[in-house]
Design an enzyme around this catalytic site. Structure first.
Site, PDB file in Angstrom:
ATOM      1  N   ASN A  24       0.874  -1.168   0.000  1.00  0.00           N
ATOM      2  CA  ASN A  24       0.000   0.000   0.000  1.00  0.00           C
ATOM      3  C   ASN A  24       0.919   1.228   0.000  1.00  0.00           C
ATOM      4  OD1 ASN A  24      -1.809   2.035   0.533  1.00  0.00           O
ATOM      5  ND2 ASN A  24      -2.744   1.048   2.312  1.00  0.00           N
ATOM      6  N   ARG A  37      -2.716  -2.007  -3.358  1.00  0.00           N
ATOM      7  CA  ARG A  37      -3.839  -1.089  -3.263  1.00  0.00           C
ATOM      8  C   ARG A  37      -3.610  -0.006  -4.311  1.00  0.00           C
ATOM      9  NH1 ARG A  37      -5.569   2.535   1.965  1.00  0.00           N
ATOM     10  NH2 ARG A  37      -7.404   3.456   0.995  1.00  0.00           N
ATOM     11  N   HIS A  41     -12.182   4.541  -0.621  1.00  0.00           N
ATOM     12  CA  HIS A  41     -12.183   3.681   0.568  1.00  0.00           C
ATOM     13  C   HIS A  41     -12.882   2.353   0.291  1.00  0.00           C
ATOM     14  CE1 HIS A  41     -11.716   7.452   3.291  1.00  0.00           C
ATOM     15  NE2 HIS A  41     -10.556   6.834   3.181  1.00  0.00           N
ATOM     16  N   LEU A  53     -13.992   6.576   9.359  1.00  0.00           N
ATOM     17  CA  LEU A  53     -13.515   7.841   9.922  1.00  0.00           C
ATOM     18  C   LEU A  53     -12.058   7.682  10.340  1.00  0.00           C
ATOM     19  CD1 LEU A  53     -16.619   8.637  12.197  1.00  0.00           C
ATOM     20  CD2 LEU A  53     -16.259   9.252   9.790  1.00  0.00           C
ATOM     21  N   GLY A  65      -8.333  10.106   6.385  1.00  0.00           N
ATOM     22  CA  GLY A  65      -9.315  10.297   5.319  1.00  0.00           C
ATOM     23  C   GLY A  65     -10.642   9.808   5.866  1.00  0.00           C
ATOM     24  N   ARG A 113      -8.252  17.597   4.790  1.00  0.00           N
ATOM     25  CA  ARG A 113      -9.075  17.914   3.609  1.00  0.00           C
ATOM     26  C   ARG A 113     -10.394  18.548   4.054  1.00  0.00           C
ATOM     27  NH1 ARG A 113      -8.720  11.927   1.121  1.00  0.00           N
ATOM     28  NH2 ARG A 113      -7.135  11.537   2.677  1.00  0.00           N
ATOM     29  N   ARG A 141      -6.737  12.680  18.335  1.00  0.00           N
ATOM     30  CA  ARG A 141      -6.306  12.520  19.741  1.00  0.00           C
ATOM     31  C   ARG A 141      -5.810  13.842  20.308  1.00  0.00           C
ATOM     32  NH1 ARG A 141      -2.921   7.272  18.331  1.00  0.00           N
ATOM     33  NH2 ARG A 141      -2.786   8.596  16.510  1.00  0.00           N
ATOM     34  N   ILE A 148     -10.506   6.857  13.866  1.00  0.00           N
ATOM     35  CA  ILE A 148     -11.411   7.589  14.755  1.00  0.00           C
ATOM     36  C   ILE A 148     -12.650   6.744  15.050  1.00  0.00           C
ATOM     37  CG2 ILE A 148     -12.841   9.672  14.979  1.00  0.00           C
ATOM     38  CD1 ILE A 148     -10.781  11.079  13.095  1.00  0.00           C
ATOM     39  N   GLU A 165     -13.020   3.565  15.105  1.00  0.00           N
ATOM     40  CA  GLU A 165     -12.766   2.394  15.955  1.00  0.00           C
ATOM     41  C   GLU A 165     -12.358   2.773  17.373  1.00  0.00           C
ATOM     42  OE1 GLU A 165      -9.814  -0.071  13.954  1.00  0.00           O
ATOM     43  OE2 GLU A 165     -10.917   0.157  12.081  1.00  0.00           O
ATOM     44  N   GLU A 224      -8.060  -3.404   5.275  1.00  0.00           N
ATOM     45  CA  GLU A 224      -7.909  -3.236   3.825  1.00  0.00           C
ATOM     46  C   GLU A 224      -6.866  -4.207   3.264  1.00  0.00           C
ATOM     47  OE1 GLU A 224      -7.445   0.844   4.976  1.00  0.00           O
ATOM     48  OE2 GLU A 224      -8.684   1.494   3.315  1.00  0.00           O
TER      49      GLU A 224
HETATM   50  P1  AMP Z   1      -6.421   6.213  10.269  1.00  0.00           P
HETATM   51  O1  AMP Z   1      -6.196   7.128   9.093  1.00  0.00           O
HETATM   52  O2  AMP Z   1      -7.517   5.224  10.050  1.00  0.00           O
HETATM   53  O3  AMP Z   1      -5.148   5.582  10.768  1.00  0.00           O
HETATM   54  O4  AMP Z   1      -6.935   7.156  11.488  1.00  0.00           O
HETATM   55  C1  AMP Z   1      -6.159   8.201  11.993  1.00  0.00           C
HETATM   56  C2  AMP Z   1      -7.017   9.027  12.919  1.00  0.00           C
HETATM   57  O5  AMP Z   1      -7.488   8.184  13.995  1.00  0.00           O
HETATM   58  C3  AMP Z   1      -6.259  10.181  13.594  1.00  0.00           C
HETATM   59  O6  AMP Z   1      -7.084  11.340  13.599  1.00  0.00           O
HETATM   60  C4  AMP Z   1      -6.084   9.677  15.018  1.00  0.00           C
HETATM   61  O7  AMP Z   1      -6.030  10.730  15.957  1.00  0.00           O
HETATM   62  C5  AMP Z   1      -7.347   8.884  15.217  1.00  0.00           C
HETATM   63  N1  AMP Z   1      -7.224   7.983  16.363  1.00  0.00           N
HETATM   64  C6  AMP Z   1      -6.432   6.891  16.490  1.00  0.00           C
HETATM   65  N2  AMP Z   1      -6.543   6.378  17.740  1.00  0.00           N
HETATM   66  C7  AMP Z   1      -7.402   7.186  18.422  1.00  0.00           C
HETATM   67  C8  AMP Z   1      -7.922   7.208  19.748  1.00  0.00           C
HETATM   68  N3  AMP Z   1      -7.577   6.287  20.637  1.00  0.00           N
HETATM   69  N4  AMP Z   1      -8.797   8.191  20.079  1.00  0.00           N
HETATM   70  C9  AMP Z   1      -9.158   9.129  19.184  1.00  0.00           C
HETATM   71  N5  AMP Z   1      -8.699   9.167  17.913  1.00  0.00           N
HETATM   72  C10 AMP Z   1      -7.835   8.208  17.541  1.00  0.00           C
END
Ligand code: AMP
Length: 388
Positions: free
Chosen positions: A9, A91, A179, A205, A208, A237, A281, A325, A327, A375
């Protein structure tokens, strides 16, 4: 020993690669991430449980994408440790209108995918580079391209159209949706959740972010359109934007295409509104009013777009949260759900805090779930289907 797939990826500043077992459930045995290409190149290799096995830094000078691919390939060859590599899966962000599923890469396919680069200039060339590098090094190794757009080709034609002159849509200016590998993975989980024939919205979420409306596990509509800039507010974005804003900025600030691209892809979203960070976070931990405003706008946009997808579905049976976000951030889930009370959705606070499986209240007529996406695992499954 055994038989493995490598899943690649490759993005604009990072390359993820993973070795997956070639038999179901296609578990990843090793995951590598080279990031910071162009800033501070760094490798982290993890085992199946996520524990770090190796870290490495390189000087930024001379460490370009080609070098990163070469380093990833050398490491992957080392990691095989006597196992047989059956194929490489990639990907690829854009499959255009033609590719509604994964495809075995040939020279002709590569040319077709190259021709789609103008539709995704920030991603497609990076996605194709490792395919070429592997083809040069191991021409006999089967390579499979899996597309972020393919899952959405099941949408009715009207969901894929812009209200532009016909010649524009004939030239490929349409809503493609993205996605798709994440959504396809979640769709594969629906029967186990008792949602096989249900009207479902999946909220991917992460950095992206997008939503996908599904009926019978197939995409009906999504918030991303011609590019991955449309729809929800994201890390950097802006999401949906009145096109008049772009014309105004061209007229009044003399912004050109590159400046507008930087604005809508890199400087907006959570980062632009908070002025602080694109990372949820960091924003949740901040007491700055602008951080709270950015999070509130992120949630509001999701609530608004859920309304639009409920209309496209003609109702809603379940909402599924996934990606970083979705999860991990119980507060975002609770806030989004509070705006869906009109649909009959109520979360169970304890289940939401636990954050896996069903998170809606027992009596809620619309259910809600948290399902971690996969993915890379989806790509490995496609490879088994194509090469088996
Ligand atoms: P991804 O692109 O799927 O890896 O997601 C990244 C986003 O997930 C970022 O905004 C991180 O701050 C958020 N994220 C990851 N772990 C947590 C958490 N424990 N609490 C809140 N946001 C999180």
């Amino acid at each position: 020993m055994g038989e493995l797939f490598v899943v690649v990826n490759a993005g604009s500043s990072s390359i993820k690669f993973a070795l997956h077992e070639a038999v179901a459930p296609f578990a990843a045995t090793r995951r590598g991430l080279i990031e910071g290409i162009g800033t501070a190149p760094h490798l982290r290799l993890r085992d199946a449980a996520g524990a770090t096995l190796m870290e490495r830094n390189w000087p930024v000078e001379g460490f370009d994408h080609a070098r990163a691919i070469a380093e990833a390939m050398a490491l992957e060859a080392e990691l095989l440790d006597g196992a047989t590599l059956l194929g490489a899966g990639h990907r690829v962000v854009h499959g255009g209108l033609h590719f509604a599923g994964p495809v075995r890469v040939t020279e002709a396919v590569l040319e077709e995918l190259q021709a789609l680069s103008p539709l995704a200039p920030l991603h497609q060339p990076h996605n194709l580079a490792p395919i070429r590098a592997i083809a040069a090094l191991a021409p006999e190794l089967p390579q499979i391209a899996c597309f972020d757009t393919a899952f959405h080709r099941s949408q009715p034609p009207i969901a894929q159209e812009f209200a532009l002159p016909r010649r524009m849509s004939e030239a490929g200016i349409r809503r493609y949706g993205f996605h798709g590998l994440s959504y396809e993975y979640i769709a594969s989980c629906l029967p186990r959740l008792g949602l096989a024939g249900a009207r479902v919205i999946v909220a991917h979420l992460g950095n992206g972010a997008s939503l996908c409306a599904m009926r019978d596990g197939r995409s009906v509509a999504s918030t991303m359109g011609f590019t991955a800039a449309d729809g929800l507010m994201m890390g950097t974005r802006c999401g949906a934007l009145d096109p008049g804003v772009l014309i105004h900025l061209m007229d009044t600030e003399g912004m050109d295409a590159r400046a507008l691209e930087a604005l809508i892809y890199k400087e907006s979203g959570l980062l632009g509104v908070s002025g602080l960070s694109s990372d949820m976070r960091t924003l949740r931990a901040s007491s700055e009013p602008h951080a709270a405003e950015a999070v509130a706008l992120f949630v509001y946009r999701i609530q608004r777009e859920i309304g639009s997808l409920v209309a496209a579905l003609g109702g809603l049976d379940a909402l599924i949260f996934t990606a970083g976000i979705g999860e991990n951030d119980a507060a975002t889930r609770a806030e989004v759900a509070a705006g869906c009370a009109w649909l009959g959705l109520t979360l169970d606070p304890a289940l939401n805090a636990a954050g896996r499986g069903r998170v809606s209240a027992e009596a809620s007529p619309v259910s809600a779930f948290v399902v971690p996406t996969d993915e890379e695992g989806m790509i490995a499954r496609h490879m088994a289907g194509m090469l088996g």
